[in-house]
Scaffold this motif. Structure first.
Motif, PDB file in Angstrom:
ATOM      1  N   ASN A 125       0.815  -1.212   0.000  1.00 17.26           N
ATOM      2  CA  ASN A 125       0.000   0.000   0.000  1.00 17.26           C
ATOM      3  C   ASN A 125       0.850   1.264   0.000  1.00 17.26           C
ATOM      4  N   GLY A 126       0.229   2.328  -0.520  1.00 20.86           N
ATOM      5  CA  GLY A 126       0.848   3.640  -0.458  1.00 20.86           C
ATOM      6  C   GLY A 126       0.386   4.340   0.802  1.00 20.86           C
ATOM      7  N   LYS A 127      -0.225   5.511   0.634  1.00 24.99           N
ATOM      8  CA  LYS A 127      -0.673   6.291   1.794  1.00 24.99           C
ATOM      9  C   LYS A 127      -1.936   5.721   2.424  1.00 24.99           C
ATOM     10  N   ASN A 128      -2.674   4.891   1.685  1.00 18.92           N
ATOM     11  CA  ASN A 128      -3.882   4.287   2.230  1.00 18.92           C
ATOM     12  C   ASN A 128      -4.099   2.921   1.578  1.00 18.92           C
ATOM     13  N   GLN A 129      -5.123   2.212   2.010  1.00 16.64           N
ATOM     14  CA  GLN A 129      -5.373   0.845   1.543  1.00 16.64           C
ATOM     15  C   GLN A 129      -5.952   0.779   0.136  1.00 16.64           C
ATOM     16  N   PHE A 130      -6.326   1.937  -0.410  1.00 17.10           N
ATOM     17  CA  PHE A 130      -6.955   1.966  -1.720  1.00 17.10           C
ATOM     18  C   PHE A 130      -5.952   2.175  -2.864  1.00 17.10           C
ATOM     19  N   GLU A 131      -4.705   2.413  -2.540  1.00 24.30           N
ATOM     20  CA  GLU A 131      -3.662   2.555  -3.558  1.00 24.30           C
ATOM     21  C   GLU A 131      -2.507   1.619  -3.215  1.00 24.30           C
ATOM     22  N   TYR A 132      -1.958   1.007  -4.236  1.00 27.35           N
ATOM     23  CA  TYR A 132      -0.936  -0.003  -3.954  1.00 27.35           C
ATOM     24  C   TYR A 132      -0.076  -0.270  -5.193  1.00 27.35           C
ATOM     25  N   VAL A 133       1.077  -0.896  -4.936  1.00 27.45           N
ATOM     26  CA  VAL A 133       1.956  -1.424  -5.979  1.00 27.45           C
ATOM     27  C   VAL A 133       1.824  -2.944  -5.953  1.00 27.45           C
ATOM     28  N   SER A 134       1.658  -3.542  -7.121  1.00 25.83           N
ATOM     29  CA  SER A 134       1.609  -4.996  -7.224  1.00 25.83           C
ATOM     30  C   SER A 134       3.015  -5.530  -7.459  1.00 25.83           C
ATOM     31  N   LEU A 135       3.407  -6.529  -6.673  1.00 32.26           N
ATOM     32  CA  LEU A 135       4.739  -7.113  -6.763  1.00 32.26           C
ATOM     33  C   LEU A 135       4.618  -8.570  -7.188  1.00 32.26           C
ATOM     34  N   GLU A 136       4.982  -8.847  -8.436  1.00 37.98           N
ATOM     35  CA  GLU A 136       4.907 -10.201  -8.979  1.00 37.98           C
ATOM     36  C   GLU A 136       6.292 -10.837  -8.916  1.00 37.98           C
ATOM     37  N   PHE A 137       6.387 -11.971  -8.236  1.00 34.12           N
ATOM     38  CA  PHE A 137       7.681 -12.605  -8.022  1.00 34.12           C
ATOM     39  C   PHE A 137       8.090 -13.479  -9.199  1.00 34.12           C
ATOM     40  N   LYS A 138       9.388 -13.549  -9.417  1.00 35.03           N
ATOM     41  CA  LYS A 138       9.919 -14.414 -10.469  1.00 35.03           C
ATOM     42  C   LYS A 138       9.527 -15.858 -10.192  1.00 35.03           C
ATOM     43  N   ASN A 139       9.696 -16.266  -8.944  1.00 28.02           N
ATOM     44  CA  ASN A 139       9.193 -17.554  -8.487  1.00 28.02           C
ATOM     45  C   ASN A 139       7.862 -17.273  -7.781  1.00 28.02           C
ATOM     46  N   LYS A 140       6.763 -17.584  -8.443  1.00 25.53           N
ATOM     47  CA  LYS A 140       5.439 -17.212  -7.945  1.00 25.53           C
ATOM     48  C   LYS A 140       5.195 -17.684  -6.522  1.00 25.53           C
ATOM     49  N   ASP A 141       5.692 -18.877  -6.188  1.00 28.71           N
ATOM     50  CA  ASP A 141       5.441 -19.447  -4.867  1.00 28.71           C
ATOM     51  C   ASP A 141       6.098 -18.645  -3.741  1.00 28.71           C
ATOM     52  N   ASP A 142       7.108 -17.828  -4.073  1.00 28.10           N
ATOM     53  CA  ASP A 142       7.780 -17.024  -3.043  1.00 28.10           C
ATOM     54  C   ASP A 142       6.809 -16.073  -2.358  1.00 28.10           C
ATOM     55  N   ALA A 143       5.796 -15.629  -3.092  1.00 24.07           N
ATOM     56  CA  ALA A 143       4.817 -14.697  -2.518  1.00 24.07           C
ATOM     57  C   ALA A 143       4.060 -15.333  -1.354  1.00 24.07           C
TER      58      ALA A 143
END
Length: 236
Positions: free
Chosen positions: A100-118
């Motif tokens: 999240n950024g300043k609140n729960q309604f804005e965010y950055v999505s982080l997609e992992f190279k190894n999906k299971d790492d998430a």
């Protein structure tokens, strides 16, 4: 006479090899220090080639000017330091992390190279990742191919040193570190027994500055291509 010539050649080869070892040791220390300075928020050589950001910064830049954001970060290697806000799944069912950024309604999505790492990341976990920016964003920024900074920089150091170890004196360097390495190698040959006593970069910077500055001047003459003047950060 042949024996004298043979001994002379062996001596030169032996000394060149020793100088080569000094150059390897010093350039590895330099790279390690650059990595440490970058990761602790200092002004590193690497800072010019891999931006360090947080989620709020990316969201703000994206919201203010999406076109400029994409021009800046598309296919760019990025070091993001943030906090995990939760785990979600995309349309394919693959997990990804949201920060999240300043609140729960804005965010950055982080997609992992190894999906299971998430799946191994808990809410509120501190994240220090290396990712790739993209122009394929939806509402908010998306970063892809994420790996931990620890694994990325260890791999970067190993690959960089592996390439350096294959260089010969007459080779054209492929990046800035290789240029500096060749400069150190030549400088050590010109100044026997002067560089072998330095065991860390602080000591070298304090007491061996004259040799390092001369090595940098030599490095500039070695850097005959554009790629040899910069450091291209590899994709994760």
């Amino acid at each position: 006479m042949k024996k004298i010539i043979a001994i002379s050649i062996l001596t030169l080869v032996s000394f060149s090899s020793f100088a080569n070892d000094n150059a390897r040791r010093l350039i590895e220390m330099l790279i390690e220090e650059d990595i440490t300075i970058l990761r602790t928020g200092g002004d590193s050589v690497l800072s010019d080639f891999i931006p360090t950001v947080n989620a709020s910064q990316l969201i703000s830049e994206y919201s203010n000017n999406q076109y400029k954001y994409e021009q800046t970060y598309h296919n760019q290697v990025i070091n993001i330091k943030t906090v995990a806000s939760g785990i979600r799944r995309d349309f394919s069912g693959d997990p990804f992390i949201v920060a999240n950024g300043k609140n729960q309604f804005e965010y950055v999505s982080l997609e992992f190279k190894n999906k299971d790492d998430a799946m191994n990341i808990n809410n509120d976990s501190k994240l220090d990742l290396i990712c790739i920016g993209t122009k394929d964003n939806v509402l908010f920024p998306i970063l892809k191919e994420c790996v931990t900074s620890d694994s990325y920089f260890q791999n970067f150091l190993e690959k960089t040193m592996n390439n350096i170890n294959k260089l010969n004196e007459s080779d054209t360097p492929k990046n800035m570190y290789e240029s500096i390495y060749l400069g150190l190698w030549e400088q050590d040959i010109k100044n026997p027994n002067k560089l072998d006593k330095y065991n860390n970069m602080d000591e070298f910077a304090k007491n061996g500055q004259q040799y390092f500055e001369k090595a940098l001047k030599i490095a500039k003459t070695k850097a005959v291509t554009e790629e040899s003047k910069v450091i291209t950060m590899p994709k994760p």
